[in-house]
Scaffold this active site. Sequence first.
Site, PDB file in Angstrom:
ATOM      1  N   ASN A  69       0.828  -1.212   0.000  1.00 54.49           N
ATOM      2  CA  ASN A  69       0.000   0.000   0.000  1.00 54.49           C
ATOM      3  C   ASN A  69       0.859   1.256   0.000  1.00 54.49           C
ATOM      4  OD1 ASN A  69      -3.035  -0.666   0.332  1.00 54.49           O
ATOM      5  ND2 ASN A  69      -2.025  -2.084   1.742  1.00 54.49           N
ATOM      6  N   HIS A 129      -0.449  -9.605  -4.893  1.00 53.60           N
ATOM      7  CA  HIS A 129       0.257 -10.393  -3.873  1.00 53.60           C
ATOM      8  C   HIS A 129       0.661 -11.761  -4.425  1.00 53.60           C
ATOM      9  CE1 HIS A 129      -0.734  -7.381  -0.993  1.00 53.60           C
ATOM     10  NE2 HIS A 129      -1.999  -7.699  -0.859  1.00 53.60           N
TER      11      HIS A 129
END
Length: 313
Positions: A69, A129
């Site tokens: 993030n 991810h």
Amino acid sequence: MTMNRKRIEILDKMSADADKLAPEDKLFTYKGILYPLAICKLENFQALETFDARTDDVILAGYPKTGTNWLETMLRDLEFRAGKYTEEEYKRRMAIEEELAVPPRLEFGDLDAIKRMTKLPSRRIIVTHLPPLLLPKSIFKNKAKILALTRNPKDTMVSYFHFSNNFSAFPNATWDAYFRDFMNGKVCWGSYFDHVSEWDKYIDDENVMGICYEELKEHPNLGLQKIAKFFGFSVNEEEIKSVVENCSFKAMKQKSTETHGAFGDALFRKGSVGDWKSLFSESQNQEMDRRFKECLAKSKLGAKMKYEVYCKS
């Protein structure tokens, strides 16, 4: 730079969907790896097989809670400054992103998410991810550049533990139970050790660059200079300095409600190096030290982590 309103709505819906699931129904398995059902869908993984990557795509790949993030925000700020957009061009780009409501991770979202991504203007910033083996083959075939982000395993585990217990998409667990699951790869997105090992096989590829969380925390300006050069972002030192200041963890935490809605509280906790000391027992320390030595100490990505500096009491 803020996240658009529809993305916040997507995150809020994920939380609401997760609240409706019983603990035993929260996870599903795809190719032997666990994923949260409120966030990922089996159909989306199948759709990824036909995803068409562009040569100029900016791909950020990192295991959960390794700083994706934070780094995504810096990448978006770098791209914005390098693009030298007029005010009208920027508004138009933001309007397109708002309308398409693309989920924040490649493997997230509803069945049409992949289809909507084809309508995004270049350069697309795509975050995931996933390990290399589960990424769309077109990313490698079309030579999109990939930034592989890592973080030391002790801080990653502690951050992931708190995140999992603060977000209803994941089953709650005690620290000792979570430690065991993490070490055995029985957490969402699978084994941390396998993830880093798989990316290490690609690290000498000219289209792949490895960078670690600790390196960015210690030398953010230098780290962003390397990243800008790798992706061909034309930015000067003052612009990089501004990105670092605008995207500090403190600044992002203060704006988390604005950028990520209620989800922000779960995402932005401490953002520090060394928080593992608050939970690891001596026996857990020793077990992790043995596993790191066995699996990652001789790898190039493992060496970048400076394990002896950041993971020793």
